[in-house]
Enzyme design. Structure first.
Site, mmCIF file in Angstrom:
data_model
loop_
_atom_site.group_PDB
_atom_site.id
_atom_site.type_symbol
_atom_site.label_atom_id
_atom_site.label_comp_id
_atom_site.label_asym_id
_atom_site.label_seq_id
_atom_site.Cartn_x
_atom_site.Cartn_y
_atom_site.Cartn_z
ATOM 1 N N LYS A 85 -28.220 -103.529 31.658
ATOM 2 C CA LYS A 85 -28.531 -104.760 30.444
ATOM 3 C C LYS A 85 -27.465 -105.657 30.599
ATOM 4 O O LYS A 85 -26.303 -105.228 30.575
ATOM 5 C CB LYS A 85 -28.735 -103.678 29.013
ATOM 6 C CG LYS A 85 -29.022 -105.104 28.012
ATOM 7 C CD LYS A 85 -29.117 -104.568 26.807
ATOM 8 C CE LYS A 85 -30.187 -105.341 25.447
ATOM 9 N NZ LYS A 85 -30.199 -104.897 24.185
ATOM 10 N N SER A 160 -34.264 -106.095 22.374
ATOM 11 C CA SER A 160 -33.262 -107.172 22.879
ATOM 12 C C SER A 160 -33.406 -107.004 24.374
ATOM 13 O O SER A 160 -33.110 -108.126 24.686
ATOM 14 C CB SER A 160 -32.929 -106.585 22.147
ATOM 15 O OG SER A 160 -31.614 -105.881 22.341
ATOM 16 N N SER A 184 -34.109 -101.419 20.498
ATOM 17 C CA SER A 184 -33.916 -102.084 20.963
ATOM 18 C C SER A 184 -34.325 -101.964 22.476
ATOM 19 O O SER A 184 -34.558 -102.172 23.540
ATOM 20 C CB SER A 184 -32.524 -103.270 21.406
ATOM 21 O OG SER A 184 -32.673 -104.170 20.897
HETATM 22 N N1 GLN Z 1 -34.571 -105.754 16.579
HETATM 23 C C1 GLN Z 1 -33.345 -105.841 15.841
HETATM 24 C C2 GLN Z 1 -32.824 -106.459 15.269
HETATM 25 O O1 GLN Z 1 -33.202 -108.006 15.980
HETATM 26 C C3 GLN Z 1 -32.929 -104.763 16.713
HETATM 27 C C4 GLN Z 1 -32.103 -105.289 17.699
HETATM 28 C C5 GLN Z 1 -31.483 -104.202 18.667
HETATM 29 O O2 GLN Z 1 -31.649 -102.903 18.694
HETATM 30 N N2 GLN Z 1 -30.273 -104.469 19.577
HETATM 31 O O3 GLN Z 1 -31.473 -106.340 14.981
#
Ligand code: GLN
Length: 496
Positions: A85, A160, A184
């Site tokens: 990532k 994400s 995410s």
């Molecule tokens: N979707 C969640 C957010 O927008 C979690 C994101 C994540 O786990 N980095 O914060």
């Protein structure tokens, strides 16, 4: 190489790849080439990669083949191609975190996990797309481009870590790393039909992970199989003097319980994880999964109640933005990446840098966080959220006093269409079932559970006790063996 041999390589697992490399049946260069070719054939549609590091991957593969042919390949992942990532610092390789703010950042050092994978012999094929600074659930908030879901290119891969999930599903890498602050890793794994593991908070060093919310962030693997998740976790886990929140405890053998089966396993299915907005197709898959667990020796207990769990989402949307507003203060245009030079004053430069460098969602989070932390509101928001966090932790402890794992859906829906969700709150609801494990710092895994509307994959989530990844992986592996759904490759455009 023939098309069959090639596609055979593309569905390989880490475990099988390691075996075949050592047996001399394939070479690291063949394997790396096969995946690079696959990326070239599919990535104009999937768009999982921000950066492909072809040259260094081929050089590393050549080296791996020398080591393999000399017979001293002791590093367990020697010659196996993976992806990272783009939130993980990689020495000499552009690292953007999906943000214009870091469009020119070439880190001078590796994240601890990156160094460990290199030590373990893995070959990085490049950096994977993500929502900007890991804020989002669809990878549509990347400053660069959206990534598509390999099962249906009109849909999102989740986020994400959407690029990390899509790359495994599209057979562009054997495995990848992502990060999970509120879901995410698990939510994109669910959307893309792959395995995604968020380890216990503190199990894996966060050094070199560009921070979003430091009390919640954790790095973990995306793989095709649970066995591979255990193999990858084995290499990245463990104490690190560069991350003081990392557990000092010795790393157990994460594969030790893989064959434990389900007999006598005490599974809690707390009511709060089965109410609240799940689509009917997802609910049906999860019910079938619970029946399958029971039919195979697990004792599924639907009686536990965790009344504070519905508070996890609001708590998260106070704590995560608060921490992000502090963490992202460092991006002032002086030290890293993008820096606007207006020439009038330092403040004008900073304002211009942040105005242009950050996208809308990131700005929204910074504003939310700065508000929650401001004098007069701190007690009402931040402090209160911390107190509820403690309640949520205790409720998990209570359930784990007489259960081995918790089972839950990963996400309330299957992958949605690109552009379908424009309301931020609606987007936040994607994480309703994943956030509780982050709030409590517990390990959790999403594995392919079945298929919902339009044949899209549905993830099944297991949450484990603190530092109990071995049991979590054992349960997940048992379910995987019952269904075998992990082996179904998506029929994506560009398939070889
Ligand atoms: N979707 C969640 C957010 O927008 C979690 C994101 C994540 O786990 N980095 O914060």
């Amino acid at each position: 190489m023939s098309a069959t041999a090639n596609s055979d390589l593309l569905t390989i697992t880490l475990a099988e790849g390691a075996r075949r490399l050592r047996a001399g049946e394939i070479t690291a260069q063949e394997l790396t080439r096969a995946f690079l070719d696959r990326i070239a054939a599919t990535d104009d549609q999937v768009r999982a990669f921000v950066t492909v590091t072809e040259e260094s991957a081929l050089a590393a593969a050549e080296q791996a083949d020398e080591i393999l042919s000399s017979g001293d390949a002791t590093a367990p992942l020697t010659g196996l191609p993976i992806g990272l990532k783009d939130v993980l610092m990689t020495r000499g390789v552009r690292t953007t975190a999906g943000s214009r703010m870091l469009d020119t950042l070439i880190p001078p050092y590796d994240a601890t996990v990156v160094g460990r994978l290199r030590q373990a012999g893995a070959i990085s094929l490049g950096k994977l797309n993500m929502d900007e600074f890991a804020m989002g659930s669809s990878t549509e908030h990347s400053a660069w481009f959206p990534t598509a879901n390999p099962w249906d290119l009109d849909r999102v891969p989740g986020g994400s870590s959407g690029g990390s999930a899509a790359a495994v599903a599209a057979q562009q890498c054997i495995a990848t790393l992502g990060s999970d602050t509120g879901g995410s890793i698990r939510q994109p794994a669910s959307f893309c039909g792959v395995v995604g593991l968020k380890p216990t908070y503190g199990r894996v060093s966060r050094y070199g992970l560009i921070a979003f919310a430091s009390s919640l962030d954790q790095i973990g693997p995306f793989t095709r199989t649970v066995e591979d998740a255990a193999l990858l976790l084995q290499e990245i886990a463990g104490p690190d003097p560069l991350d003081s929140t990392c557990y000092d405890a010795p790393v157990p053998d994460f594969s030790a319980e893989l064959d434990r089966g389900l007999d006598g396993l005490r599974v809690a299915a707390p009511v709060e994880f089965f109410t609240g907005g799940m689509d009917d197709d997802v609910a049906a898959v999860i019910e079938t999964a619970l029946d399958l667990l029971s039919a195979n020796g697990a004792m599924v207990d639907r009686s536990p109640s965790m009344p504070s769990v519905p508070m996890a989402l609001p708590v998260y949307y106070i704590l995560a933005p608060s921490e992000c507003s502090a963490n992202l203060a460092r991006f002032d245009g002086v030290k890293y990446g993008h820096g606007a030079r207006q020439g009038e004053s330092m403040w004008a430069d900073m304002e211009a840098t942040r105005k242009h460098g950050f996208g809308r969602e990131v700005k929204r989070r910074i504003l939310l966080g700065a508000y929650a932390l401001s004098a007069g509101y701190y007690d009402a928001y931040y402090l209160k959220a911390q107190k509820v966090r403690t309640l949520i932790r205790r409720e998990f402890d209570r359930v784990f006093a007489d259960h081995d794992v918790i089972v839950a859906p990963t996400a309330p829906t299957v992958a949605f269409k690109q552009g379908a969700i424009t309301d931020p709150y609606q987007m936040y609801l994607n994480d309703i079932f994943t956030i509780p494990a982050n709030i409590a710092g517990l390990p959790a895994i999403s594995i392919p559970g079945g298929f919902g509307a339009d044949g899209m994959p549905v993830g099944l989530q297991f949450v484990g006790q603190r530092l109990d990844e071995s049991v979590l992986l054992g349960v997940a592996n048992a379910y995987e063996k019952l269904t075998g759904w992990n082996t179904t490759p998506p029929s994506i455009v560009g398939s070889t």
